[in-house]
Design an enzyme around this catalytic site. Sequence first.
Site, PDB file in Angstrom:
ATOM      1  N   CYS A  50       0.841  -1.193   0.000  1.00  0.00           N
ATOM      2  CA  CYS A  50       0.000   0.000   0.000  1.00  0.00           C
ATOM      3  C   CYS A  50       0.876   1.243   0.000  1.00  0.00           C
ATOM      4  CB  CYS A  50      -0.883   0.004   1.244  1.00  0.00           C
ATOM      5  SG  CYS A  50       0.073   0.041   2.745  1.00  0.00           S
ATOM      6  N   CYS A  53       3.331   1.516   2.871  1.00  0.00           N
ATOM      7  CA  CYS A  53       4.509   0.657   2.706  1.00  0.00           C
ATOM      8  C   CYS A  53       5.529   1.344   1.804  1.00  0.00           C
ATOM      9  CB  CYS A  53       4.141  -0.668   2.047  1.00  0.00           C
ATOM     10  SG  CYS A  53       2.961  -1.654   2.929  1.00  0.00           S
ATOM     11  N   ASP A 451       7.595 -35.007  -6.716  1.00  0.00           N
ATOM     12  CA  ASP A 451       8.782 -35.209  -5.904  1.00  0.00           C
ATOM     13  C   ASP A 451       8.303 -35.220  -4.454  1.00  0.00           C
ATOM     14  OD1 ASP A 451      11.467 -35.093  -4.932  1.00  0.00           O
ATOM     15  OD2 ASP A 451      11.159 -32.941  -4.615  1.00  0.00           O
ATOM     16  N   ASP A 637      10.811 -29.699  -6.832  1.00  0.00           N
ATOM     17  CA  ASP A 637      11.411 -28.448  -6.398  1.00  0.00           C
ATOM     18  C   ASP A 637      12.923 -28.480  -6.376  1.00  0.00           C
ATOM     19  OD1 ASP A 637      11.646 -30.144  -4.135  1.00  0.00           O
ATOM     20  OD2 ASP A 637      12.028 -28.363  -2.937  1.00  0.00           O
ATOM     21  N   ASP A 641      15.561 -32.492  -9.239  1.00  0.00           N
ATOM     22  CA  ASP A 641      14.357 -32.640 -10.054  1.00  0.00           C
ATOM     23  C   ASP A 641      14.458 -31.860 -11.349  1.00  0.00           C
ATOM     24  OD1 ASP A 641      12.952 -34.117  -8.103  1.00  0.00           O
ATOM     25  OD2 ASP A 641      12.586 -32.255  -7.015  1.00  0.00           O
TER      26      ASP A 641
END
Lengths: 760, 51
Positions: A50, A53, A451, A637, A641
């Site tokens: 926002c 921020c 995985d 991940d 893999d």
Amino acid sequence: MSCCAPGAEAALEIGPAGLVSSPREELVLLSRDLGGGLYQADLSVPEIHCASCMATVERTLSTLPGVEYARANLSMKRTIVKWRPIADEAPDLIGALRAAGYASHVFTAETDQRSPEYSRLIKALAVAGFCAMNIMLLSVSVWSGAEGGTRQAFHWISAGLALPAIVYSGRIFFFSAWAALRNGRTNMDVPISIGVLMAFGLSLYDTIQGGPHAYFDAATSLLFFLLIGRTLDHVMREKARSAVAGLASLAPRGAIVVDADGRRYVPIAEIRPGTSILVAAGDRVPVDGIVMAGASELDCSVVTGETTPRPAFAGTLVQAGLLNLTGPLTITAAAEAKDSFLAEMIRMMEAAEGGRARYRRLADRASALYSPVVHAIALLSFLGWLSFTRDWHASVSIAIAVLIITCPCALGLAVPIVQVVAARRLFEKGVMVRDGSALERLAEVDTVLFDKTGTLTLGRPHLVNTASVDPGALALAASMASGSRHPMSVAILAAASQGSVGATPMKNLGEYPGRGLEARTGTTIYRLGRPDWALGRKMPEGADGWFSVSLLVQNGQQLARLVFEDMMRSGARSTIDRLRQQGLGVGILSGDRRSAVADLASNLGIDDFAAEMLPSDKVERIAALTTAHSKVLMVGDGLNDAPALAAAHVSMAPATAADVGRNAADFVFLKESLASVADAYEISRNAGKLIRQNFALAVGYNAIAVPFAVCGYITPLVAAVAMSLSSVLVVANAMRLGSRMPFRRRASGLLSARTLNATR
Amino acid sequence: MSYLAFLVPVAILLGLLGLAAFMWTLRNEQYEDLDGAAARILMDDDQDEPK
């Protein structure tokens, strides 16, 4: 004050990646040199939500000495900082932001180059829009009955306006069509280019001859509509790409080298075999090597898929990417970065890349069928009219009217519009799509392979018996654990903070790699760690790995027994049920030990699992399935893999995946829940359905319109109305994916599946 | 018909002006952060120039 609570969701999303330290030296390596001593760093700050921020981030950064410019970007969740080193030191941007409550990390310079393609498309779109609208204005006057000199003048002005649109905006299609033709293929741009160019040519000829009809409006508005589709498609891909690029990198960019001159921070590419490198606790091992000094534990979950940390001491071989958990290690590099395990994985990925490169987009396949038919009809009507009337001009006019009316406006929009809407839906659900073809491929899969570590599970331990542990003991354990970065310590702290048990850091604390933590207060010795070490006696070898036990012991007396499990991703079970309901086969490919995989598989009700697989085994398994005409979705991940992700028909990775895996995957999901996999599959199925409907609409429209065109009843006005109508129809149909709620039905199905499990 | 000779060029000129303005905003990176531009108006301090 602030509407956001920084940290809460980031902790979930960033996960173990947050452990990677970002030293200030790294900032220097990753900043762009603007000249004159000025550097530019691009920070990814995922928690900007926002205006306040943005103000906080900008204020925090601009008050740092050395920072000259800070500008937060809310749409991209990034901040551009221009800084000058002060006394050869970079300002501590990341640290300052962390103190203000915002997690951030630096981008590599090359990931941030905004593609020039975007502004090229926008400019082409603007020119086409300007020309099309002005021509349309003049055309309406002609259709309303402007005659003689006025009509002639309007046609000439239209011709003048159409020329820049054709040359400037049209070249995007012409180049693509030419590239396809030169390689002996056709794509959607070939019939578009032919239609546009012939319509323009004929209209120009008629204008010179003073004829009553000109199709300049059709040619330019066609370009305009198609460019809208093209631009939206590009924006979607760009958004996904930048969101993926904004994720924290798990690969270190540099390392602390120890040599005769002391310690230096050196970019990875400059590390030679034989160099001594210091790997602090919480850092990742930068290159393959051998441990020379120090003792620690290494988290292998991202690299090999093992959950249990591996002990490391002098003489242990380490691979790039392992996370050092407990103590500092000095390693000697055994290979350069380009010869490391990581590089090996990249080579395997390149070799495995097959399914994707061979895949032909739906739109291209459709146009391969469509253009010969349309061009044949146009040619036949030309020959037919010529043989009947012997009038060259009338015959050519009718042939071109056929081309214009069948102009693949609807076909050109049929696919991208649906995919853009689907991608937006997925984006809202936290799934990034790399490109449209990924959606098409995902809709075709029949087998899903997961995985284990980091995909079905979160790859980090989680305290499961919090309720049965005495709160006082838990508070004590948390106090001891608060100084440690070991995953189990982090889990204890997380459990303690959930039960709002305060943790005060302890003094006189020692961490013994592979064993546990020890604290002394006066004569009392507290130990937290492996049961045999904590109690100081031999214990029978029990089940370990996917769940394991730590004891909290006071002077040999057990205070608490803490049981950890590798936490299953939320929604894992319901996701697998949903995928099964859709008729997909589900399997597990893991690099972890057989017992750990079997446990999880039986927990999830999966019979088809394989454990202790090397990266090449995973690829072979997928290749075997592919030769059996199976289309595989690989969800994984780890580094191990990555080749499998590249080999599969389509692939998906969580945001916490290793960088290479993330880059190889077609989809990246940011949410913790595995439900994203089923969501993505269902949305891509629905998108596929809508695309086929759109094709049917476009073909049906042509079936009605073409006879009129062949008979010569099409005037420019009819062509413009028919073309716009068909485009609107196709776009409206695509929007149904956004508005319709095909998910309510499924939500109730999910509920029944859950109650079923509960009663089981 | 003489009014057409006057009005049509004016209309096209105005259109071109709009196109030029769009190209200028594009080059000035005004579309880099659309959400941010909407939010910045809510900032408390009145500085609209980045420091």
